[in-house]
Design a protein around this motif. Structure first.
Motif, PDB file in Angstrom:
ATOM      1  N   UNK A 337       0.619  -1.075  -0.387  1.00 34.47           N
ATOM      2  CA  UNK A 337       0.026   0.332   0.091  1.00 34.47           C
ATOM      3  C   UNK A 337       0.801   1.720  -0.204  1.00 34.47           C
ATOM      4  N   UNK A 338       1.891   1.135   0.751  1.00 34.43           N
ATOM      5  CA  UNK A 338       2.541   2.638   1.093  1.00 34.43           C
ATOM      6  C   UNK A 338       3.275   2.669  -0.569  1.00 34.43           C
ATOM      7  N   UNK A 339       3.451   2.147  -1.577  1.00 33.35           N
ATOM      8  CA  UNK A 339       4.306   2.135  -2.162  1.00 33.35           C
ATOM      9  C   UNK A 339       3.172   2.239  -4.066  1.00 33.35           C
ATOM     10  N   UNK A 340       2.094   1.746  -3.527  1.00 32.18           N
ATOM     11  CA  UNK A 340       1.053   1.837  -4.315  1.00 32.18           C
ATOM     12  C   UNK A 340       0.990   3.702  -4.020  1.00 32.18           C
ATOM     13  N   UNK A 341       0.551   4.198  -2.694  1.00 34.17           N
ATOM     14  CA  UNK A 341       0.368   5.556  -1.955  1.00 34.17           C
ATOM     15  C   UNK A 341       1.785   6.628  -3.312  1.00 34.17           C
ATOM     16  N   UNK A 342       2.753   5.851  -3.210  1.00 36.42           N
ATOM     17  CA  UNK A 342       4.292   6.884  -3.458  1.00 36.42           C
ATOM     18  C   UNK A 342       3.860   6.487  -5.122  1.00 36.42           C
ATOM     19  N   UNK A 343       3.074   5.989  -5.953  1.00 35.55           N
ATOM     20  CA  UNK A 343       3.203   5.468  -7.566  1.00 35.55           C
ATOM     21  C   UNK A 343       2.138   6.837  -7.969  1.00 35.55           C
ATOM     22  N   UNK A 344       0.912   6.645  -7.079  1.00 37.97           N
ATOM     23  CA  UNK A 344      -0.628   7.674  -6.767  1.00 37.97           C
ATOM     24  C   UNK A 344       0.330   9.478  -7.013  1.00 37.97           C
ATOM     25  N   UNK A 345       1.426   9.713  -5.915  1.00 32.85           N
ATOM     26  CA  UNK A 345       1.630  11.188  -5.479  1.00 32.85           C
ATOM     27  C   UNK A 345       2.612  11.338  -6.691  1.00 32.85           C
ATOM     28  N   UNK A 346       3.718  10.258  -7.445  1.00 33.20           N
ATOM     29  CA  UNK A 346       4.907  10.696  -8.170  1.00 33.20           C
ATOM     30  C   UNK A 346       3.978  10.489  -9.860  1.00 33.20           C
ATOM     31  N   UNK A 347       2.658   9.711  -9.815  1.00 33.18           N
ATOM     32  CA  UNK A 347       2.205   9.745 -10.950  1.00 33.18           C
ATOM     33  C   UNK A 347       1.586  11.051 -11.447  1.00 33.18           C
ATOM     34  N   UNK A 348       0.867  11.837 -10.364  1.00 33.73           N
ATOM     35  CA  UNK A 348       0.284  12.888  -9.987  1.00 33.73           C
ATOM     36  C   UNK A 348       1.320  14.052 -10.579  1.00 33.73           C
ATOM     37  N   UNK A 349       2.293  13.898 -10.053  1.00 31.88           N
ATOM     38  CA  UNK A 349       3.623  14.700 -10.768  1.00 31.88           C
ATOM     39  C   UNK A 349       3.429  15.038 -12.002  1.00 31.88           C
ATOM     40  N   UNK A 350       3.900  13.612 -12.724  1.00 31.86           N
ATOM     41  CA  UNK A 350       3.959  13.511 -13.814  1.00 31.86           C
ATOM     42  C   UNK A 350       2.626  13.749 -14.641  1.00 31.86           C
ATOM     43  N   UNK A 351       1.497  13.381 -14.859  1.00 27.25           N
ATOM     44  CA  UNK A 351       0.466  13.850 -15.664  1.00 27.25           C
ATOM     45  C   UNK A 351       1.117  15.386 -15.798  1.00 27.25           C
ATOM     46  N   UNK A 352       0.467  16.551 -15.042  1.00 27.96           N
ATOM     47  CA  UNK A 352       0.906  17.089 -14.877  1.00 27.96           C
ATOM     48  C   UNK A 352       1.730  18.153 -15.743  1.00 27.96           C
ATOM     49  N   UNK A 353       2.897  17.356 -16.454  1.00 25.78           N
ATOM     50  CA  UNK A 353       4.022  17.540 -16.830  1.00 25.78           C
ATOM     51  C   UNK A 353       3.723  17.358 -18.531  1.00 25.78           C
ATOM     52  N   UNK A 354       2.503  16.610 -18.300  1.00 28.01           N
ATOM     53  CA  UNK A 354       1.898  16.489 -19.990  1.00 28.01           C
ATOM     54  C   UNK A 354       2.082  14.661 -19.859  1.00 28.01           C
ATOM     55  N   UNK A 355       2.623  13.598 -19.058  1.00 26.81           N
ATOM     56  CA  UNK A 355       3.459  12.076 -19.102  1.00 26.81           C
ATOM     57  C   UNK A 355       1.939  11.679 -18.827  1.00 26.81           C
ATOM     58  N   UNK A 356       2.445  10.177 -19.496  1.00 25.51           N
ATOM     59  CA  UNK A 356       2.014   9.927 -19.194  1.00 25.51           C
ATOM     60  C   UNK A 356       1.889   8.526 -18.278  1.00 25.51           C
ATOM     61  N   UNK A 357       1.136   8.420 -16.932  1.00 24.15           N
ATOM     62  CA  UNK A 357       1.827   7.187 -16.250  1.00 24.15           C
ATOM     63  C   UNK A 357       0.696   7.006 -15.911  1.00 24.15           C
ATOM     64  N   UNK A 358       1.490   4.990 -15.011  1.00 19.97           N
ATOM     65  CA  UNK A 358       0.134   3.997 -14.835  1.00 19.97           C
ATOM     66  C   UNK A 358       0.737   3.831 -13.439  1.00 19.97           C
ATOM     67  N   UNK A 359      -0.523   2.751 -12.726  1.00 23.07           N
ATOM     68  CA  UNK A 359       0.433   1.686 -11.656  1.00 23.07           C
ATOM     69  C   UNK A 359      -0.676   1.254 -11.759  1.00 23.07           C
ATOM     70  N   UNK A 360      -0.663  -0.207 -11.146  1.00 28.08           N
ATOM     71  CA  UNK A 360      -1.124  -0.919 -10.587  1.00 28.08           C
ATOM     72  C   UNK A 360      -2.529  -0.991 -10.365  1.00 28.08           C
ATOM     73  N   UNK A 361      -3.785  -1.240 -10.391  1.00 28.07           N
ATOM     74  CA  UNK A 361      -5.511  -0.884  -9.842  1.00 28.07           C
ATOM     75  C   UNK A 361      -6.058  -2.621  -9.682  1.00 28.07           C
TER      76      UNK A 361
END
Length: 446
Positions: A337-361
């Motif tokens: 869960x901790x890693x998933x939360x970090x992935x969510x945080x970093x994905x949000x930052x990447x998407x704000x810069x226009x990148x496509x980011x995904x993580x396991x759902x």
């Protein structure tokens, strides 16, 4: 009992795997039109039925057989069978013709005709179209044809032939109608029922009949080009001169009449033999009387329509280049869960810069997540687990080369990722063989 609902006959679904092909055509048509000074217009999917009766023509196949019309209370509405009528209606209603002329507009729109579905002929199809209102000059004809040719060239479509003709003005066409009536009347008994009706109302429609018998009878029919008045003949000669000046090859086909009644003078088609019977990928011409016919002042106008599905058929057949599909730039494979939360945080930052980011759902294991990343054709992956979170850094893996680089899991993560990404992108930019547009591997123009 299971319900099996399918799409209506004569329609197609556009799936994500094919979206980049449509985006290629839409991007090039839009940008080319805008480079010629055209601006985008969007009109309603349906219009009052009278609009098409007055513009397209009551004796055309479109009006007689192909329109989708519904009655809403006491008003008849029709799904647009073509783009010009709605565009001209919009110009009139919104006062565009009172502004600086010529007015230049383009549109990408869906159209609807009840036809027998086949390759390149659907009941719902899509068109790129342009309309220019205000100029009667033959140079305007050449300009519009040049726009169509430029689009086809930028799409890198080959083996396309431009056919042109003049169908004259109402004055010279009246004499031509009489010649046609005289010719076809001699074999009236052999004509199909539809053509027998057209013989008096609009004899030029006989030349566009799909019946093999009517086509055979019409092979030796009089040609409109022999009946042009002096002004129409001079106009046509000037159009040909300008096309030659622009380096645009053409062939005069005196049997082109187009399928809609509003055309006058110049008509043209870009055709190919590579997609079977539906070989016209672009058709258009001048319609100097249409605006007046729809209640406006006399304003000359012209335009064309391109079928997007037919363009795609030709491009696929010729293996033309398309913008690359958008890839997943970075996939986070997470454990816990901790890693998933970090992935969510970093994905949000990447998407704000226009990148496509995904993580396991899906709650997959690490091996299954990496298999998913491969299927998504991810450019990079990062594995996040307790060790990575504790150390505050992780390995950024290039999925093509297998190369791994260490990146921090703090506020510098995006900058480090972007530095690696841009270096890779610069390596992948290639100029096309004709020195045309440059695209990086995510399909963005440079």
């Amino acid at each position: 009992m299971a319900i099996n609902i399918k799409r209506p006959n004569g329609t197609e679904d556009m799936l994500p795997k094919d979206a980049h092909k449509w985006h290629t055509i839409e991007k090039i048509t839009r940008e080319t039109a805008e480079s010629f000074g055209f601006g985008e217009m969007r009109t309603p999917t349906f219009e009052n039925t009278d609009l098409f009766l007055r513009s397209v023509g009551e004796t055309t196949d479109v009006v007689q057989k192909e329109m989708y019309t519904v009655m809403a209370k006491e008003t008849k509405f029709t799904l647009r069978p073509e783009g010009t009528a709605g565009a001209i209606r919009s110009m009139l209603q919104n006062g565009l013709l009172n502004e600086a002329l010529p007015q230049r507009i383009y549109y990408i729109t869906s159209c609807f005709r009840h036809e027998r579905p086949q390759a390149g002929r659907l009941r719902e199809f899509h068109q790129f179209g342009v309309e220019m209102a205000g100029s009667a000059a033959p140079a305007a004809d050449a300009e519009v044809i040049s726009l169509a040719k430029t689009i086809l060239d930028r799409l890198e479509i080959k083996n396309i032939k431009l056919l042109i003709n003049s169908i004259g003005c109402p004055e010279c066409r009246a004499k031509y109608h009489e010649a046609l009536r005289s010719y076809f009347s001699a074999r009236e008994d052999e004509l199909c029922d539809t053509c027998k009706e057209r013989l008096e109302k609009n004899p030029m429609r006989l030349l566009d009949c799909k019946s093999p018998i009517c086509k055979e009878i019409g092979k030796d029919a009089p040609l409109i080009i022999d009946y042009l008045c002096e002004e129409c003949s001079s106009h046509f000669e000037s159009v040909k001169k300008y096309l030659t000046k622009l380096g645009i090859e053409y062939e005069v086909d005196p049997k082109i009449v187009r399928g809609l009644d509003y055309y006058t003078k110049t008509v043209f088609e870009f055709v190919t033999t590579e997609i079977g019977a539906q070989g016209t990928v672009c058709g258009g011409g001048r319609y100097d009387g249409l605006i007046e016919q729809l209640g406006g002042q006399h304003v000359p106008a012209l335009g064309f329509g391109m079928g997007l599905e037919r363009l795609l058929l030709v491009m696929d057949k010729q293996n033309c280049d398309f913008i690359s599909p958008k890839k997943c730039d970075l996939y986070f494979a997470t454990m816990g869960d901790a890693a998933l939360e970090k992935a969510m945080e970093l994905s949000k930052q990447l998407r704000e810069f226009g990148y496509c980011a995904e993580y396991d759902l899906m709650g997959r294991g690490l091996k299954a997540q990496m298999k998913y990343a491969n299927k998504k054709d991810a450019v990079y992956t990062v594995v996040l687990g307790d060790n990575e979170l504790e150390e505050g850094k992780a390995k950024l893996k290039d999925m093509e080369s297998g190369e791994e680089k260490e990146v921090p899991l703090n506020d510098k993560f995006v900058l480090c990722f972007e530095d690696n990404y841009m270096n890779k992108m610069m390596d992948m930019i290639e100029e096309d063989e004709n020195g045309g547009l440059l695209f990086n591997f995510n399909g963005e123009e440079n």
